[in-house]
Design a protein around this motif. Structure first.
Motif, PDB file in Angstrom:
ATOM      1  N   THR A  85       0.827  -1.206   0.000  1.00 25.44           N
ATOM      2  CA  THR A  85       0.000   0.000   0.000  1.00 25.44           C
ATOM      3  C   THR A  85       0.862   1.258   0.000  1.00 25.44           C
ATOM      4  N   GLU A  86       1.944   1.242   0.771  1.00 29.12           N
ATOM      5  CA  GLU A  86       2.832   2.401   0.829  1.00 29.12           C
ATOM      6  C   GLU A  86       3.544   2.606  -0.495  1.00 29.12           C
ATOM      7  N   ILE A  87       3.931   1.522  -1.159  1.00 28.56           N
ATOM      8  CA  ILE A  87       4.554   1.649  -2.479  1.00 28.56           C
ATOM      9  C   ILE A  87       3.582   2.278  -3.464  1.00 28.56           C
ATOM     10  N   ASN A 109     -13.276  13.053  -7.242  1.00 30.14           N
ATOM     11  CA  ASN A 109     -12.331  12.036  -7.715  1.00 30.14           C
ATOM     12  C   ASN A 109     -10.910  12.353  -7.262  1.00 30.14           C
ATOM     13  N   VAL A 110     -10.563  13.638  -7.279  1.00 26.03           N
ATOM     14  CA  VAL A 110      -9.193  14.035  -6.935  1.00 26.03           C
ATOM     15  C   VAL A 110      -8.998  14.112  -5.424  1.00 26.03           C
ATOM     16  N   THR A 111     -10.034  14.521  -4.690  1.00 30.43           N
ATOM     17  CA  THR A 111      -9.872  14.719  -3.244  1.00 30.43           C
ATOM     18  C   THR A 111     -10.052  13.449  -2.425  1.00 30.43           C
ATOM     19  N   LEU A 112     -10.652  12.427  -2.996  1.00 27.01           N
ATOM     20  CA  LEU A 112     -11.005  11.232  -2.218  1.00 27.01           C
ATOM     21  C   LEU A 112      -9.789  10.598  -1.537  1.00 27.01           C
ATOM     22  N   ALA A 113      -8.748  10.322  -2.296  1.00 24.83           N
ATOM     23  CA  ALA A 113      -7.585   9.634  -1.709  1.00 24.83           C
ATOM     24  C   ALA A 113      -6.850  10.490  -0.672  1.00 24.83           C
ATOM     25  N   PRO A 114      -6.579  11.771  -0.934  1.00 21.69           N
ATOM     26  CA  PRO A 114      -5.924  12.576   0.105  1.00 21.69           C
ATOM     27  C   PRO A 114      -6.725  12.661   1.404  1.00 21.69           C
ATOM     28  N   MET A 115      -8.055  12.730   1.287  1.00 21.56           N
ATOM     29  CA  MET A 115      -8.881  12.804   2.491  1.00 21.56           C
ATOM     30  C   MET A 115      -8.875  11.469   3.236  1.00 21.56           C
ATOM     31  N   ARG A 116      -8.911  10.370   2.477  1.00 21.46           N
ATOM     32  CA  ARG A 116      -8.995   9.052   3.102  1.00 21.46           C
ATOM     33  C   ARG A 116      -7.638   8.581   3.617  1.00 21.46           C
ATOM     34  N   ASN A 117      -6.593   8.772   2.813  1.00 24.26           N
ATOM     35  CA  ASN A 117      -5.287   8.189   3.145  1.00 24.26           C
ATOM     36  C   ASN A 117      -4.368   9.138   3.905  1.00 24.26           C
ATOM     37  N   GLN A 118      -4.517  10.440   3.658  1.00 25.78           N
ATOM     38  CA  GLN A 118      -3.652  11.399   4.332  1.00 25.78           C
ATOM     39  C   GLN A 118      -4.386  12.194   5.399  1.00 25.78           C
ATOM     40  N   ARG A 119      -5.665  11.834   5.581  1.00 22.51           N
ATOM     41  CA  ARG A 119      -6.473  12.465   6.633  1.00 22.51           C
ATOM     42  C   ARG A 119      -6.566  13.978   6.485  1.00 22.51           C
ATOM     43  N   LEU A 120      -6.601  14.457   5.252  1.00 17.09           N
ATOM     44  CA  LEU A 120      -6.749  15.897   5.032  1.00 17.09           C
ATOM     45  C   LEU A 120      -8.206  16.293   5.198  1.00 17.09           C
ATOM     46  N   SER A 121      -8.416  17.525   5.606  1.00 17.81           N
ATOM     47  CA  SER A 121      -9.786  18.036   5.675  1.00 17.81           C
ATOM     48  C   SER A 121     -10.290  18.285   4.255  1.00 17.81           C
ATOM     49  N   ARG A 122     -11.603  18.418   4.131  1.00 21.40           N
ATOM     50  CA  ARG A 122     -12.171  18.683   2.805  1.00 21.40           C
ATOM     51  C   ARG A 122     -11.608  19.977   2.208  1.00 21.40           C
ATOM     52  N   SER A 123     -11.465  21.008   3.032  1.00 18.14           N
ATOM     53  CA  SER A 123     -10.971  22.287   2.497  1.00 18.14           C
ATOM     54  C   SER A 123      -9.514  22.163   2.046  1.00 18.14           C
ATOM     55  N   GLU A 124      -8.711  21.428   2.814  1.00 14.28           N
ATOM     56  CA  GLU A 124      -7.315  21.212   2.408  1.00 14.28           C
ATOM     57  C   GLU A 124      -7.242  20.434   1.100  1.00 14.28           C
ATOM     58  N   ARG A 156      -6.539  13.627 -18.012  1.00 10.57           N
ATOM     59  CA  ARG A 156      -5.854  14.673 -17.253  1.00 10.57           C
ATOM     60  C   ARG A 156      -6.361  14.732 -15.809  1.00 10.57           C
ATOM     61  N   VAL A 157      -7.642  14.414 -15.594  1.00 11.42           N
ATOM     62  CA  VAL A 157      -8.140  14.271 -14.220  1.00 11.42           C
ATOM     63  C   VAL A 157      -7.409  13.118 -13.538  1.00 11.42           C
ATOM     64  N   ALA A 158      -7.215  12.016 -14.268  1.00 14.50           N
ATOM     65  CA  ALA A 158      -6.515  10.864 -13.695  1.00 14.50           C
ATOM     66  C   ALA A 158      -5.081  11.224 -13.310  1.00 14.50           C
ATOM     67  N   ILE A 159      -4.433  12.066 -14.100  1.00 12.50           N
ATOM     68  CA  ILE A 159      -3.077  12.522 -13.770  1.00 12.50           C
ATOM     69  C   ILE A 159      -3.110  13.384 -12.512  1.00 12.50           C
ATOM     70  N   ALA A 160      -4.079  14.301 -12.439  1.00 15.52           N
ATOM     71  CA  ALA A 160      -4.204  15.141 -11.242  1.00 15.52           C
ATOM     72  C   ALA A 160      -4.474  14.286 -10.011  1.00 15.52           C
ATOM     73  N   ARG A 161      -5.302  13.268 -10.157  1.00  9.95           N
ATOM     74  CA  ARG A 161      -5.597  12.381  -9.030  1.00  9.95           C
ATOM     75  C   ARG A 161      -4.337  11.663  -8.542  1.00  9.95           C
ATOM     76  N   ALA A 162      -3.513  11.205  -9.494  1.00 12.07           N
ATOM     77  CA  ALA A 162      -2.259  10.553  -9.111  1.00 12.07           C
ATOM     78  C   ALA A 162      -1.324  11.535  -8.402  1.00 12.07           C
ATOM     79  N   LEU A 163      -1.254  12.760  -8.897  1.00  9.87           N
ATOM     80  CA  LEU A 163      -0.388  13.771  -8.295  1.00  9.87           C
ATOM     81  C   LEU A 163      -0.855  14.184  -6.903  1.00  9.87           C
ATOM     82  N   ALA A 164      -2.150  14.036  -6.633  1.00  6.93           N
ATOM     83  CA  ALA A 164      -2.704  14.487  -5.353  1.00  6.93           C
ATOM     84  C   ALA A 164      -2.116  13.731  -4.167  1.00  6.93           C
TER      85      ALA A 164
END
Length: 252
Positions: A85-87, A109-124, A156-164
């Motif tokens: 998972t970390e890899i 689509n872009v915010t889901l993983a950062p909020m779930r995995n990095q515990r970011l707030s919705r605004s962040e 391009r959304v998929a690229i942004a999602r990966a970069l997030a």
């Protein structure tokens, strides 16, 4: 086989040693070894069925390996579920099919993983999504759904999602192969910009002009192994390898 060429003095970020993968009697990867250094852009090319996509998928644990070992940013495969998972967090992947959630907006689509995995707030997470979607030139599409976008915009959304997820490595598996011809360039342009940003990129592609322009190294695969690993100038001159010359003759 030619020895690997390094265009960077940086330390390795991916080290693959004698990687093997088979499906029954079929050997998809026959002892592949490759080292990629931080900041390098490496394009993997070759005929269909040569093992390119399988190799890419083994690097972030989507395919299990049957032999050898892989290290990504200091984490080794095979490993535990947590290590895998970390890899995947450190080595973001952009696929042929966009794999967006159709019931979610671009923003979600872009915010889901950062909020779930990095515990970011919705605004962040929203700020990150807005910045990254602007970076890939679709900031004005943020509240649309995937079905309202063109294929090029979805990729391009998929690229942004990966970069997030702030990956250390960004991997692309034939990112333009599912696109209509007029949409290919808009995705390649974003990838060109990323190639100048310092992020490590590993790209399986059939876009030879793109590979010639952005790659530090071109890795040519055939029959489940690496035939040569060369800078673009040497590769496109034919590389003194019959398999490479045959491949280039078909695409020119």
């Amino acid at each position: 086989m030619h020895g690997p060429v390094s265009m960077s003095n940086e330390e390795p970020i991916i080290v693959c040693q004698d990687v093997r993968r088979h499906y029954g009697q079929f050997e998809a990867l026959r002892g592949v070894s490759l080292t990629i250094r931080k900041g390098e852009v490496v394009c993997i090319v070759g005929p269909s069925g040569s093992g390119k996509s399988t190799f890419l998928r083994t690097i972030n644990g989507l395919e299990e390996i049957d032999g050898g070992n892989i290290t990504v940013d200091g984490i080794s495969l095979p490993g535990s579920r947590r290590e895998t998972t970390e890899i995947r967090r450190r080595a973001g992947m952009v696929f042929q099919s966009f794999n967006l959630f159709p019931h979610m907006t671009v923003r979600r689509n872009v915010t889901l993983a950062p909020m779930r995995n990095q515990r970011l707030s919705r605004s962040e997470a929203d700020k990150i999504a807005e910045r990254l979607l602007a970076r890939v030139h679709i900031g004005d599409q943020i509240d649309k759904y995937p079905e309202q976008l063109s294929g090029g915009q979805q990729q391009r959304v998929a690229i942004a999602r990966a970069l997030a997820m702030e990956p250390r490595v960004l991997m692309f598996d034939e990112p333009t192969s599912a696109l209509d011809p007029e949409m290919v360039n808009e995705v390649l342009e974003v990838m060109r910009e990323l190639s100048h940003s310092g992020i490590t990129m590993l790209v399986v592609t059939h876009e030879m002009a793109f590979a010639r322009e952005v790659a530090d190294r071109i890795v040519f695969m055939a029959d489940g192994n690496i035939v040569c690993d060369l800078p673009p100038s040497s590769f496109f001159s034919g590389a003194n390898e019959p398999r490479v010359q045959q491949f280039l003759s078909k695409i020119r």
